[in-house]
Motif scaffolding. Structure first.
Motif, PDB file in Angstrom:
ATOM      1  N   TRP A   1      -0.750   4.663  -0.489  1.00  0.00           N
ATOM      2  CA  TRP A   1      -1.626   5.841  -0.443  1.00  0.00           C
ATOM      3  C   TRP A   1      -1.649   6.568  -1.797  1.00  0.00           C
ATOM      4  O   TRP A   1      -1.723   7.785  -1.862  1.00  0.00           O
ATOM      5  CB  TRP A   1      -1.209   6.807   0.680  1.00  0.00           C
ATOM      6  N   ASP A   2      -1.582   5.788  -2.860  1.00  0.00           N
ATOM      7  CA  ASP A   2      -1.745   6.315  -4.210  1.00  0.00           C
ATOM      8  C   ASP A   2      -3.203   6.759  -4.384  1.00  0.00           C
ATOM      9  O   ASP A   2      -4.116   6.188  -3.777  1.00  0.00           O
ATOM     10  CB  ASP A   2      -1.417   5.197  -5.207  1.00  0.00           C
TER      11      ASP A   2
ATOM     12  N   GLU B   1      -5.518   3.940  -5.134  1.00  0.00           N
ATOM     13  CA  GLU B   1      -5.683   3.076  -3.964  1.00  0.00           C
ATOM     14  C   GLU B   1      -6.618   3.725  -2.950  1.00  0.00           C
ATOM     15  O   GLU B   1      -7.478   3.056  -2.349  1.00  0.00           O
ATOM     16  CB  GLU B   1      -4.310   2.793  -3.341  1.00  0.00           C
ATOM     17  N   ASN B   2      -6.448   5.040  -2.754  1.00  0.00           N
ATOM     18  CA  ASN B   2      -7.348   5.749  -1.841  1.00  0.00           C
ATOM     19  C   ASN B   2      -8.790   5.694  -2.324  1.00  0.00           C
ATOM     20  O   ASN B   2      -9.718   5.533  -1.534  1.00  0.00           O
ATOM     21  CB  ASN B   2      -6.914   7.216  -1.707  1.00  0.00           C
TER      22      ASN B   2
ATOM     23  N   TRP C   1       0.847  -1.196   0.000  1.00  0.00           N
ATOM     24  CA  TRP C   1       0.000   0.000   0.000  1.00  0.00           C
ATOM     25  C   TRP C   1       0.879   1.240   0.000  1.00  0.00           C
ATOM     26  O   TRP C   1       1.872   1.304   0.719  1.00  0.00           O
ATOM     27  CB  TRP C   1      -0.902  -0.004   1.242  1.00  0.00           C
TER      28      TRP C   1
END
Length: 627
Positions: free
Chosen positions: A516-517, A520-521, A514
């Protein structure tokens, strides 16, 4: 006399069809050529796809409107390849930005389409502005700069196609072959002598360098490779070449390959308008390539039939018809049962067509169904239709069919506009080019998108029908509540599993689970929002109306994760800045907020609620009749 006249008419009637069958039109002749495969941007495709994709980028349509009538994409490409001077007069460049039209010396504010000849004299100014704009990152360019860069890119594409089979200054490929045969003779030998330090004919040497320079420039310009390389010379990544590269490598042999000779015959037949001969040469070229590259020919033929079927357009028409049938069945209660059954059967037929289209794309690409934004739009709609049929099977009230057809139609419209950027079956980015994770993470999380959207559109029906119409009866309201709850559970499961699988893929591709791209968020937000709605229902923090409003907001969350992250131009998941949809993304979000605001209006002001109250009063105020 009358009998003779009748006999003549009968003879003409019998002879005319036979003559018509023997006469081959330009359009018929080009249909055979359309199936001939080429290699472009890393994949085999037919000339038909090259024509359609290129015309979409230039003209934003797949056929040109002319004074003589409509010109199909393959007819336009045939003209561009074999009669470039006439093609240069066609107004195929769509220019919408007013400042760009001023740059092109436009005095008519209504003119939106330009020919190559009209633009050519302003090429230096256009190139200068495009060069300045290209030095900026895509997300930092102004609308004018983006329009200039787009026009410059389209001009490059146009010239690349135009010179795929003919160099500047030549009418036909036959003429160029004659020039090549001379160049590969005395001028080439003069070059060999010059390399060895021997005395060479200056004129022949100059001709060699001039022609070689032209061939090199054309090879760098053209992205469409129509000539297969013999297996003995081919490599895994390079088994087709441009015409110009083949010619350079052929010297000092002056005889060209059979494929080049057939392309030259096509060029000559086109120039002479010998359409029967053109068709015959096209079929012979296809047969010749089938002996060399059978897989490429079979794939190109399948893709051509897929293009001509326009399967997704036909499916979108069916979705509109289904929605109208369901609405009609609710308005006319006596037609509710037959129209409902018809809508359900048509939805099943639309699903079959939608599925067939996805399968054909998978076979052509040799990839899972979701590989880019275009295919994700197709799959989101397909998933919603599957869920709609399941709901129809359980509730048999038309609600599932109405919501599924609405989502299916809207996603196909989105896909149609995404297709305007060119080829929708492009090669994958290296980090994405893995069938296992495309078939697991991407498909699963896209299914989560489908379910979230489907729940959101069910909620929209609840709010709009409840406030503006009398269609939201107590029975339908209860059914909608159950359907939204079930679909949200499904959405939470798939979005959560898809996000976890994405983390595993990221760990293998980028070395971290992970990061926090933005993408992805966005995926995490979908999971959290669906979980919030379900927990609010379980804890009785929200009633039916609150859950519907929250489900509508889920459409905004999903759209952000699906499209919004691409507009930021940052992050490992952004494989190309896309700003064209920004206005529509904002408009969609605003529309969803408006629906949420309508849903928040007190229920006593809803038309359906007022009708239910009146019906309740009527039922309870009936006098007691003793029998």
């Amino acid at each position: 006399m009358t009998r003779i006249f009748i006999a003549i008419l009968l003879a003409c009637a019998l002879v005319s069809p036979a003559c018509a069958e023997n006469e081959v039109s330009r359009k018929q002749a080009l249909q055979a050529f359309a199936e001939v495969p080429v290699l472009e941007l890393g994949r085999y495709k037919p000339w038909d796809s090259v024509a359609r994709n290129s015309l979409l980028m230039l003209y934003e349509r797949q056929e040109i409107r002319t004074e003589e009538g409509k010109l199909s994409a393959i007819e336009w490409l045939g003209e561009l390849l074999f009669d470039g001077r006439k093609a240069d007069e066609r107004q195929v460049f769509r220019v919408m930005h007013p400042d760009v039209r001023v740059l092109l010396g436009n005095e008519d504010e209504q003119q939106k389409f330009y020919s190559f000849n009209e633009i050519f004299k302003y090429m230096p100014q256009l190139a200068e502005h495009a060069e300045q704009a290209s030095q900026l990152e895509a997300q930092l360019r102004s609308p004018y700069q983006r329009a200039v860069v787009k026009l410059s890119r389209n001009l490059t594409l146009y010239q690349s196609l135009k010179h795929t089979l003919s160099p500047p200054g030549r009418d036909t490929l036959q003429d160029e072959i004659a020039n090549f045969q001379y160049w590969a003779g005395e001028p080439f030998h003069a070059f060999v002598k010059h390399q060895r330090g021997q005395e060479a004919d200056p004129e022949a040497l100059q001709h060699f360098f001039q022609t070689a320079s032209v061939y090199k420039r054309l090879d760098e310009m053209t992205t469409t490779h129509p000539i297969p390389i013999p297996e003995s010379d081919a490599t895994e990544d390079d088994d087709w070449m441009s015409l110009w590269s083949i010619l350079v490598k052929s010297a000092p042999v002056t005889e060209v390959t059979p494929v080049i000779r057939l392309y030259a015959d096509l060029s000559q037949a086109y120039q002479n308008a010998e359409w029967a001969g053109f068709k015959e040469n096209g079929e012979e070229l296809k047969a010749t390539l089938a002996n060399i590259k059978p897989d490429a020919v079979s794939s190109a033929s399948l893709e051509t039939r897929f293009n001509r079927s326009e399967i997704f357009y036909r499916t979108s028409v069916l979705y509109v018809l289904i929605f109208l049938l369901v609405m009609a069945s609710w308005v006319k209660l006596k037609w509710q049962a037959p129209l409902g059954r018809l809508a359900c059967w048509l939805l099943a037929l639309a699903l079959v067509l939608h599925t067939a289209g996805l399968i054909l794309r998978m076979v052509i690409q040799d990839r899972p169904p979701v590989t880019n934004l275009y295919s994700s739009a197709l799959f989101v709609g397909w998933g919603a239709v599957v869920l709609g049929l399941v709901m129809e099977r359980l509730f048999k009230n038309g609600i599932g069919a109405a919501a599924a057809s609405a989502v299916g139609f809207m996603t196909l419209i989105v896909a149609h506009h995404l297709g305007n950027d060119g080829d929708t079956m492009t090669m994958m980015q290296a980090v994405l080019d893995t069938n296992f994770w495309l078939a697991t993470h991407v498909v699963v999380i896209t299914k989560g998108y489908s379910a979230t959207y489907f729940a959101g559109f069910l909620a929209i029906m609840y709010i709009l029908f409840g406030f503006f119409t009398k269609l939201l009866t107590a029975e339908r309201a209860k059914a909608l509540e159950s359907m939204v709850y079930g679909i949200l559970c499904f959405a939470l499961l798939f979005s959560f599993v898809g996000t976890v699988l994405g983390g595993i893929w990221a760990d293998q591709s980028w070395g971290r689970f992970w990061g926090w791209d933005p993408k992805e968020n966005g995926a995490l937000l979908i999971v959290l929002w669906n979980a919030i709605i379900l927990h609010a229902r379980w804890g009785k923090f929200m009633g039916a109306r609150g859950i519907m409003i929250a489900a509508v907001f889920g459409n905004i969350v999903t759209t952000w994760s699906w499209f919004g992250t691409n507009m930021l131009g940052v992050g490992l998941h952004t494989y190309g800045f896309m700003d064209q949809a920004f206005f529509w993304l904002i408009a969609f979000a605003f529309f969803m907020l408006m629906i949420m605001a309508i849903g928040a209006i007190p229920k006593r002001l809803w038309d359906s609620f007022v009708t239910q109250q009146k019906n309740q009063v009527v039922r309870t105020s009936r006098p007691l009749v003793l029998k």
